[in-house]
Design an enzyme around this catalytic site. Structure first.
Site, PDB file in Angstrom:
ATOM      1  N   ASN A 175      -9.389   2.507  -4.232  1.00  0.00           N
ATOM      2  CA  ASN A 175      -7.971   2.827  -4.434  1.00  0.00           C
ATOM      3  C   ASN A 175      -7.145   2.770  -3.154  1.00  0.00           C
ATOM      4  O   ASN A 175      -5.950   2.489  -3.206  1.00  0.00           O
ATOM      5  CB  ASN A 175      -7.880   4.227  -5.059  1.00  0.00           C
ATOM      6  N   LYS A 227      -2.975  -7.994  -2.811  1.00  0.00           N
ATOM      7  CA  LYS A 227      -3.228  -7.547  -4.190  1.00  0.00           C
ATOM      8  C   LYS A 227      -3.646  -8.722  -5.087  1.00  0.00           C
ATOM      9  O   LYS A 227      -4.419  -8.548  -6.031  1.00  0.00           O
ATOM     10  CB  LYS A 227      -1.996  -6.822  -4.745  1.00  0.00           C
ATOM     11  N   THR A 279       4.720   7.962  -5.997  1.00  0.00           N
ATOM     12  CA  THR A 279       3.695   8.563  -5.122  1.00  0.00           C
ATOM     13  C   THR A 279       4.268   8.581  -3.700  1.00  0.00           C
ATOM     14  O   THR A 279       5.299   7.951  -3.445  1.00  0.00           O
ATOM     15  CB  THR A 279       2.422   7.701  -5.101  1.00  0.00           C
ATOM     16  N   ILE A 320       4.675   3.512  -9.384  1.00  0.00           N
ATOM     17  CA  ILE A 320       4.269   4.884  -9.681  1.00  0.00           C
ATOM     18  C   ILE A 320       4.863   5.752  -8.576  1.00  0.00           C
ATOM     19  O   ILE A 320       4.760   5.399  -7.388  1.00  0.00           O
ATOM     20  CB  ILE A 320       2.724   5.018  -9.656  1.00  0.00           C
ATOM     21  N   TYR A 359       1.481  -7.545   1.377  1.00  0.00           N
ATOM     22  CA  TYR A 359       1.000  -6.698   0.271  1.00  0.00           C
ATOM     23  C   TYR A 359       0.700  -7.564  -0.959  1.00  0.00           C
ATOM     24  O   TYR A 359      -0.350  -7.433  -1.588  1.00  0.00           O
ATOM     25  CB  TYR A 359       2.050  -5.630  -0.047  1.00  0.00           C
ATOM     26  N   ASP A 366     -10.922   9.788   2.279  1.00  0.00           N
ATOM     27  CA  ASP A 366      -9.574   9.419   2.742  1.00  0.00           C
ATOM     28  C   ASP A 366      -9.556   9.494   4.261  1.00  0.00           C
ATOM     29  O   ASP A 366     -10.555   9.873   4.891  1.00  0.00           O
ATOM     30  CB  ASP A 366      -8.519  10.382   2.149  1.00  0.00           C
ATOM     31  N   ASP A 373     -12.282   5.795   6.695  1.00  0.00           N
ATOM     32  CA  ASP A 373     -11.278   4.739   6.854  1.00  0.00           C
ATOM     33  C   ASP A 373     -11.934   3.499   6.264  1.00  0.00           C
ATOM     34  O   ASP A 373     -12.913   2.976   6.805  1.00  0.00           O
ATOM     35  CB  ASP A 373     -10.968   4.543   8.348  1.00  0.00           C
TER      36      ASP A 373
HETATM   37  P1  NAP Z   1      -0.439   6.780  -1.339  1.00  0.00           P
HETATM   38  O1  NAP Z   1       0.422   7.748  -2.041  1.00  0.00           O
HETATM   39  O2  NAP Z   1       0.022   6.272  -0.024  1.00  0.00           O
HETATM   40  O3  NAP Z   1      -1.932   7.341  -1.205  1.00  0.00           O
HETATM   41  C1  NAP Z   1      -2.904   6.509  -0.626  1.00  0.00           C
HETATM   42  C2  NAP Z   1      -3.901   7.317   0.154  1.00  0.00           C
HETATM   43  O4  NAP Z   1      -4.759   6.377   0.831  1.00  0.00           O
HETATM   44  C3  NAP Z   1      -3.263   8.188   1.235  1.00  0.00           C
HETATM   45  O5  NAP Z   1      -3.899   9.436   1.280  1.00  0.00           O
HETATM   46  C4  NAP Z   1      -3.506   7.380   2.493  1.00  0.00           C
HETATM   47  O6  NAP Z   1      -3.557   8.180   3.668  1.00  0.00           O
HETATM   48  C5  NAP Z   1      -4.857   6.779   2.183  1.00  0.00           C
HETATM   49  N1  NAP Z   1      -5.194   5.664   3.060  1.00  0.00           N
HETATM   50  C6  NAP Z   1      -4.362   4.805   3.710  1.00  0.00           C
HETATM   51  N2  NAP Z   1      -5.074   3.960   4.470  1.00  0.00           N
HETATM   52  C7  NAP Z   1      -6.385   4.291   4.308  1.00  0.00           C
HETATM   53  C8  NAP Z   1      -7.599   3.783   4.830  1.00  0.00           C
HETATM   54  N3  NAP Z   1      -7.616   2.774   5.723  1.00  0.00           N
HETATM   55  N4  NAP Z   1      -8.754   4.348   4.427  1.00  0.00           N
HETATM   56  C9  NAP Z   1      -8.752   5.360   3.554  1.00  0.00           C
HETATM   57  N5  NAP Z   1      -7.646   5.898   3.029  1.00  0.00           N
HETATM   58  C10 NAP Z   1      -6.464   5.357   3.396  1.00  0.00           C
HETATM   59  O7  NAP Z   1      -0.654   5.478  -2.270  1.00  0.00           O
HETATM   60  P2  NAP Z   1      -0.578   5.318  -3.875  1.00  0.00           P
HETATM   61  O8  NAP Z   1       0.805   4.964  -4.236  1.00  0.00           O
HETATM   62  O9  NAP Z   1      -1.259   6.462  -4.558  1.00  0.00           O
HETATM   63  O10 NAP Z   1      -1.426   3.984  -4.033  1.00  0.00           O
HETATM   64  C11 NAP Z   1      -2.814   3.978  -4.287  1.00  0.00           C
HETATM   65  C12 NAP Z   1      -3.240   2.553  -4.595  1.00  0.00           C
HETATM   66  O11 NAP Z   1      -2.502   2.059  -5.717  1.00  0.00           O
HETATM   67  C13 NAP Z   1      -2.954   1.565  -3.446  1.00  0.00           C
HETATM   68  O12 NAP Z   1      -4.003   0.611  -3.369  1.00  0.00           O
HETATM   69  C14 NAP Z   1      -1.667   0.905  -3.870  1.00  0.00           C
HETATM   70  O13 NAP Z   1      -1.507  -0.365  -3.301  1.00  0.00           O
HETATM   71  C15 NAP Z   1      -1.880   0.851  -5.384  1.00  0.00           C
HETATM   72  N6  NAP Z   1      -0.628   0.723  -6.134  1.00  0.00           N
HETATM   73  C16 NAP Z   1       0.339   1.687  -6.033  1.00  0.00           C
HETATM   74  C17 NAP Z   1       1.506   1.524  -6.750  1.00  0.00           C
HETATM   75  C18 NAP Z   1       2.610   2.535  -6.673  1.00  0.00           C
HETATM   76  O14 NAP Z   1       3.703   2.242  -7.178  1.00  0.00           O
HETATM   77  N7  NAP Z   1       2.408   3.711  -6.115  1.00  0.00           N
HETATM   78  C19 NAP Z   1       1.698   0.405  -7.561  1.00  0.00           C
HETATM   79  C20 NAP Z   1       0.692  -0.548  -7.628  1.00  0.00           C
HETATM   80  C21 NAP Z   1      -0.471  -0.381  -6.913  1.00  0.00           C
HETATM   81  P3  NAP Z   1      -2.229   8.295   4.588  1.00  0.00           P
HETATM   82  O15 NAP Z   1      -1.203   8.960   3.722  1.00  0.00           O
HETATM   83  O16 NAP Z   1      -2.678   9.105   5.750  1.00  0.00           O
HETATM   84  O17 NAP Z   1      -1.849   6.878   4.928  1.00  0.00           O
END
Ligand code: NAP
Length: 256
Positions: free
Chosen positions: A90, A160, A191, A189, A156, A37, A63
């Protein structure tokens, strides 16, 4: 026998949200987990949590949009853990929420850099190791927003949709190498990523969540573990005949 016993898993964006849940579940089911991360403090906490539960994990700062980061970390992971058998692409960001004509080139490229280039770079640098060890499973986190539109978050959606088709194409290219590539399409989700969207919304966090809940026929948004179980299945040999496929975990959102 645990479900991914003896396998090495790399999870990007593993510090928070869905990635964190995937790290914990893969470790509980026997994988050695490379938590990666940019959120170093939270990532370190996930590895500590895994170790306290008797699992095996180490943290790397990666990154995903930076090729040097990806290349050096993946080599280091293989030196320490012996292979990369599972890659969970992810890491992702929501990016700006404005109509298309108001988005700057820089804002557009930022989302593309993490959500699309990041998946490309991590795939590129894991494939040689997977080929060397005779196969692997790559799981790309797309979204319901990679399947249907929603009149918000234009870059976004574009990223995707790209991830969905990158998964199918790589599935075809690497099938002969016993490397499977699939995408997961979560509904909303709860998060940190979605909490931030809620905080930025005009209606306030509670009303935003109620509105999101009502868009899922099952009556509520999902939890990170709902997606982590899908990751576990695609990572394990239980899914050995599945490649180029899309696993939708969305409480019925896209069934309408
Ligand atoms: P999250 O809560 O924001 O967690 C994502 C993690 O990735 C954070 O720790 C973030 O760090 C880190 N990150 C951001 N930019 C990065 C980079 N360039 N390199 C490495 N790590 C990085 O997100 P999440 O909701 O768990 O989502 C995870 C994945 O699921 C994403 O691809 C998202 O698009 C997908 N998704 C999520 C949902 C939803 O509803 N949550 C729905 C559909 C798809 P920082 O916090 O420091 O930025």
């Amino acid at each position: 026998m645990k479900r991914v016993e003896g396998k090495v898993a790399v999870v990007t964006g593993g510090a928070l949200g869905i990635g964190r849940a995937a790290c914990l579940l893969l470790a509980r089911e026997g994988a050695k987990v490379a938590v990666t991360d940019i959120a170093d403090e939270e990532g370190g906490k996930v590895t500590e949590e895994i170790k306290e539960l008797g699992g095996f994990a180490k943290y790397w700062h990666v990154d995903t949009s930076n090729e040097d980061d990806v290349s050096s970390a993946f080599s280091s992971i293989v030196s320490e853990f012996g292979s990369i058998d599972i890659l969970v692409n992810n890491a992702g960001i929501a990016g700006v929420n404005k109509p298309t004509h108001e988005i700057s080139e820089e804002e557009w490229e930022k989302v593309m850099g993490v959500n699309v280039k990041g998946v490309f770079l991590c795939t590129k640098h894991s494939i040689p190791f997977m080929k060397e060890s005779g196969g692997g499973s790559i799981i790309n986190m797309s979204s319901i927003y990679g399947l249907v539109g929603a009149a918000d978050l234009p870059p976004y959606h574009a990223t995707k949709g790209a991830v969905r088709l990158m998964s199918k194409n790589d599935a075809l290219i690497y099938a002969k190498d016993n490397i499977r590539v699939n995408s997961i399409h979560p509904g909303f989700i709860w998060t940190p990523l979605v909490e931030e969207l809620a905080r930025d919304s005009s209606e306030g966090v509670e009303a935003f969540r109620d509105q999101l809940d009502s868009r899922h026929p099952i009556g509520h948004v999902g939890e990170p573990d709902d997606i982590a179980y899908g990751v576990l299945y695609l990572a394990s040999d239980e899914s050995k005949f599945i490649t180029g496929s899309e696993l939708i975990i969305d409480g019925g959102y896209t069934a309408q």
